[in-house]
Design a protein around this motif. Structure first.
Motif, PDB file in Angstrom:
ATOM      1  N   ILE A 156       0.941  -1.055  -0.110  1.00 57.94           N
ATOM      2  CA  ILE A 156      -0.125   0.006  -0.022  1.00 57.94           C
ATOM      3  C   ILE A 156       1.022   1.120   0.079  1.00 57.94           C
ATOM      4  O   ILE A 156       1.713   1.520   0.982  1.00 57.94           O
ATOM      5  CB  ILE A 156      -1.202   0.223   1.407  1.00 57.94           C
ATOM      6  CG1 ILE A 156      -1.950  -1.372   1.112  1.00 57.94           C
ATOM      7  CG2 ILE A 156      -1.778   1.272   1.488  1.00 57.94           C
ATOM      8  CD1 ILE A 156      -2.693  -1.514   2.298  1.00 57.94           C
ATOM      9  N   LYS A 333      -1.271  -5.401  -0.648  1.00 58.33           N
ATOM     10  CA  LYS A 333      -2.420  -5.180  -1.068  1.00 58.33           C
ATOM     11  C   LYS A 333      -3.148  -6.693  -1.729  1.00 58.33           C
ATOM     12  O   LYS A 333      -4.175  -6.523  -1.477  1.00 58.33           O
ATOM     13  CB  LYS A 333      -2.553  -4.141  -2.348  1.00 58.33           C
ATOM     14  CG  LYS A 333      -2.172  -2.814  -2.151  1.00 58.33           C
ATOM     15  CD  LYS A 333      -2.103  -1.963  -3.141  1.00 58.33           C
ATOM     16  CE  LYS A 333      -1.042  -2.286  -4.219  1.00 58.33           C
ATOM     17  NZ  LYS A 333      -0.683  -1.299  -5.379  1.00 58.33           N
ATOM     18  N   ASP A 334      -2.149  -7.432  -1.840  1.00 49.46           N
ATOM     19  CA  ASP A 334      -2.853  -8.595  -2.501  1.00 49.46           C
ATOM     20  C   ASP A 334      -2.862  -9.625  -1.241  1.00 49.46           C
ATOM     21  O   ASP A 334      -3.354 -11.002  -1.736  1.00 49.46           O
ATOM     22  CB  ASP A 334      -1.974  -9.219  -3.697  1.00 49.46           C
ATOM     23  CG  ASP A 334      -0.370  -9.587  -3.130  1.00 49.46           C
ATOM     24  OD1 ASP A 334       0.000  -8.867  -2.318  1.00 49.46           O
ATOM     25  OD2 ASP A 334       0.406 -10.519  -3.725  1.00 49.46           O
ATOM     26  N   PRO A 336      -4.946 -10.776   1.929  1.00 45.45           N
ATOM     27  CA  PRO A 336      -6.118 -10.245   2.630  1.00 45.45           C
ATOM     28  C   PRO A 336      -5.850 -10.452   4.278  1.00 45.45           C
ATOM     29  O   PRO A 336      -5.195 -11.148   4.817  1.00 45.45           O
ATOM     30  CB  PRO A 336      -7.158 -11.268   2.161  1.00 45.45           C
ATOM     31  CG  PRO A 336      -6.331 -12.655   1.845  1.00 45.45           C
ATOM     32  CD  PRO A 336      -5.040 -11.984   1.334  1.00 45.45           C
ATOM     33  N   GLY A 342     -10.823  -5.528   6.651  1.00 48.44           N
ATOM     34  CA  GLY A 342      -9.711  -5.167   6.088  1.00 48.44           C
ATOM     35  C   GLY A 342      -9.579  -3.795   5.943  1.00 48.44           C
ATOM     36  O   GLY A 342     -10.351  -2.949   6.664  1.00 48.44           O
ATOM     37  N   VAL A 343      -8.581  -3.112   5.313  1.00 47.27           N
ATOM     38  CA  VAL A 343      -8.363  -1.728   5.041  1.00 47.27           C
ATOM     39  C   VAL A 343      -9.760  -1.116   4.500  1.00 47.27           C
ATOM     40  O   VAL A 343     -10.106  -0.174   4.886  1.00 47.27           O
ATOM     41  CB  VAL A 343      -7.221  -1.565   4.417  1.00 47.27           C
ATOM     42  CG1 VAL A 343      -7.153   0.059   3.858  1.00 47.27           C
ATOM     43  CG2 VAL A 343      -5.919  -2.110   5.028  1.00 47.27           C
ATOM     44  N   ASP A 344     -10.322  -1.549   3.574  1.00 45.67           N
ATOM     45  CA  ASP A 344     -11.506  -1.289   3.206  1.00 45.67           C
ATOM     46  C   ASP A 344     -12.801  -1.160   3.783  1.00 45.67           C
ATOM     47  O   ASP A 344     -13.715  -0.551   3.298  1.00 45.67           O
ATOM     48  CB  ASP A 344     -11.693  -1.833   1.496  1.00 45.67           C
ATOM     49  CG  ASP A 344     -10.670  -1.637   0.459  1.00 45.67           C
ATOM     50  OD1 ASP A 344      -9.746  -0.496   0.824  1.00 45.67           O
ATOM     51  OD2 ASP A 344     -10.344  -2.569  -0.261  1.00 45.67           O
ATOM     52  N   GLN A 345     -12.733  -1.875   4.610  1.00 47.84           N
ATOM     53  CA  GLN A 345     -13.962  -2.066   5.730  1.00 47.84           C
ATOM     54  C   GLN A 345     -13.716  -0.981   6.730  1.00 47.84           C
ATOM     55  O   GLN A 345     -14.566  -1.084   7.699  1.00 47.84           O
ATOM     56  CB  GLN A 345     -14.034  -3.236   6.073  1.00 47.84           C
ATOM     57  CG  GLN A 345     -14.407  -4.459   5.239  1.00 47.84           C
ATOM     58  CD  GLN A 345     -14.273  -6.167   5.563  1.00 47.84           C
ATOM     59  OE1 GLN A 345     -12.959  -6.375   5.786  1.00 47.84           O
ATOM     60  NE2 GLN A 345     -15.346  -6.641   5.732  1.00 47.84           N
ATOM     61  N   PRO A 347     -13.754   2.863   8.366  1.00 47.83           N
ATOM     62  CA  PRO A 347     -13.672   3.993   8.070  1.00 47.83           C
ATOM     63  C   PRO A 347     -12.513   4.939   8.394  1.00 47.83           C
ATOM     64  O   PRO A 347     -12.085   4.869   9.428  1.00 47.83           O
ATOM     65  CB  PRO A 347     -14.844   4.662   8.754  1.00 47.83           C
ATOM     66  CG  PRO A 347     -15.183   3.599   9.804  1.00 47.83           C
ATOM     67  CD  PRO A 347     -14.473   2.369   9.277  1.00 47.83           C
ATOM     68  N   GLN A 348     -11.892   5.650   7.608  1.00 42.08           N
ATOM     69  CA  GLN A 348     -10.810   6.514   7.907  1.00 42.08           C
ATOM     70  C   GLN A 348     -10.882   7.940   7.886  1.00 42.08           C
ATOM     71  O   GLN A 348     -11.591   8.349   6.973  1.00 42.08           O
ATOM     72  CB  GLN A 348      -9.636   6.106   7.001  1.00 42.08           C
ATOM     73  CG  GLN A 348      -9.179   4.658   6.838  1.00 42.08           C
ATOM     74  CD  GLN A 348      -7.986   4.414   6.033  1.00 42.08           C
ATOM     75  OE1 GLN A 348      -6.904   4.795   6.134  1.00 42.08           O
ATOM     76  NE2 GLN A 348      -8.252   3.209   4.972  1.00 42.08           N
ATOM     77  N   LYS A 350      -9.460  11.822   7.063  1.00 36.93           N
ATOM     78  CA  LYS A 350      -8.533  12.173   6.024  1.00 36.93           C
ATOM     79  C   LYS A 350      -7.414  13.109   6.743  1.00 36.93           C
ATOM     80  O   LYS A 350      -7.335  14.023   7.112  1.00 36.93           O
ATOM     81  CB  LYS A 350      -9.122  13.274   5.068  1.00 36.93           C
ATOM     82  CG  LYS A 350     -10.272  12.402   4.328  1.00 36.93           C
ATOM     83  CD  LYS A 350     -10.726  13.490   3.258  1.00 36.93           C
ATOM     84  CE  LYS A 350     -11.822  12.849   2.431  1.00 36.93           C
ATOM     85  NZ  LYS A 350     -12.551  13.563   1.377  1.00 36.93           N
TER      86      LYS A 350
END
Length: 372
Positions: A156, A333-334, A336, A342-345, A347-348, A350
């Motif tokens: 990443i 990134k590849d 899991p 995971g990262v996409d789940q 909320p971050q 800014k």
């Protein structure tokens, strides 16, 4: 960052004594086979065509670049987790034959040890639980560039240095950990913990000891500005207690002495949950901070080849799967995440990493004044 009272100042102190040391590095390059000289070409030109030598049609085998044989020892300072560091150590030693001398501690303790050894640096590779703290090492001129790390292109990008001074090989997210027996309905937002129902029931890790906790504090402030201090001041008024590094802040929640740990690293909560402890984690919808755990080679390393091989191993399939098994977020990134969001789940916020790096010392000092 500073040590004890803030992590950044120590990284700068390390520079004062160590920046004069020379850069240690090495590399090899295959040299192309030499071509015929102009003189030989002219000589052939004078030979009658029928008598000129016939060029061979047999192709020469491709030149193969041999890997260097590694030897000696490697000194690694790692901000945990202990089980993962030991598993990676065993895997690396088995693969390379190089023995590792390991020191494990919090980010603050690692930086403190580096400062104590500034006159005679011993460490080859440093792993911290804070991206801004590692950025501080680079800015202080303490890290060595390694641009050809294997699998670095799969990382990443935001977690690593584009010039190859550090590699975000894993990460944790900061959240609200809670005892499921004591908290049937967990809070949903950071601000919920300022309410009377949570008075004297909440711990927060000390950012002077925990690099990831400092990432949360500075990350939150980077999005809110000075108004961000209002939340932390309200925490203090509501009895939120500063309780050592991450494990020390989490343990009372597991035992039931406290109900909640705020801004705690998530992987420790997931590890405890997997062992059957009454603990779980939520991430506020308004966003949180994902704190990379970068690895860097210190430029005074006495064994640069082994240090580069260690970075390569951290980024390998084998090590990245170990990371996932420890409930950390893999840096690649590849690969899991395992049994956790995971990262996409997640909320971050800014956040502004540059601001966090520049303001870590001042933020830690003010935080400590509020919670002392």
């Amino acid at each position: 960052m500073i040590i004890g009272k803030g992590l950044k100042n120590s990284a700068l102190m390390v520079l004062t004594a160590m920046v004069g040391f020379g850069v240690v590095g090495c590399g090899t390059a295959s040299q192309p086979a030499s071509t015929a000289s102009n003189g030989a070409a002219a000589s052939n030109a004078m030979v009658p065509k029928a008598e000129q030598p016939v060029a061979s049609t047999t192709a020469k085998p491709a030149e193969v670049k041999e890997e260097k044989k590694l030897s000696g020892k490697l000194v690694v300072y790692s901000a945990g987790p202990k089980e993962l560091a030991e598993s990676i150590q065993k895997g690396y030693e088995a693969k390379t034959g190089v023995k590792i001398e390991m020191f494990q501690g919090t980010t603050g303790k690692v930086l403190s040890r580096m400062e104590a050894e500034k006159a005679n640096p011993a460490v080859d590779v440093v792993i911290l639980a804070s991206l801004p703290a590692t950025q501080g090492l680079k800015k202080s001129g303490l890290t060595m560039e390694y641009k050809d790390a294997k699998n670095a292109d799969k990382l990443i990008a935001e977690w690593s240095d584009k010039e190859g001074h550090f590699f975000g090989y894993s990460a944790s997210a900061l959240g609200i950990g809670y005892n499921t027996k004591l908290v049937p309905t967990p809070p949903k937002e950071w601000s919920d913990l300022t309410k009377e129902e949570w008075k004297d029931k909440v711990n927060i890790p000390d950012p002077a000891l925990s690099g990831s906790a400092l990432d949360f504090v500075t990350g939150y402030l980077s999005t809110k500005g000075d108004s961000g201090w209002e939340l932390l001041e309200q925490y203090k008024k509501n009895g939120v207690a500063m309780a050592g590094a991450n494990q020390e802040a989490l343990d009372p929640v597991i035992t039931g002495a406290k109900s909640i740990v705020v801004a705690g690293v998530d992987y420790l909560t997931y590890q405890a949950k997997a062992k059957g402890e009454p603990i779980d984690m939520i991430y506020p919808a308004s966003g949180t901070v994902i704190s990379p755990r970068p690895a860097s080679i210190i430029k005074t390393t006495k064994n640069p080849d082994a240090a580069k091989a260690y970075i390569d191993y951290l980024l390998s399939d084998e090590a990245q799967i170990m990371i996932a098994d420890t409930f950390l977020l893999p840096g690649r990134k590849d690969i899991p995440a395992k049994n956790r969001p995971g990262v996409d789940q997640i909320p971050q916020m800014k956040i502004d990493w540059a601001w966090m790096d520049a303001n870590g010392d001042a933020s830690t000092k003010k935080f400590t004044q509020i919670f002392k």
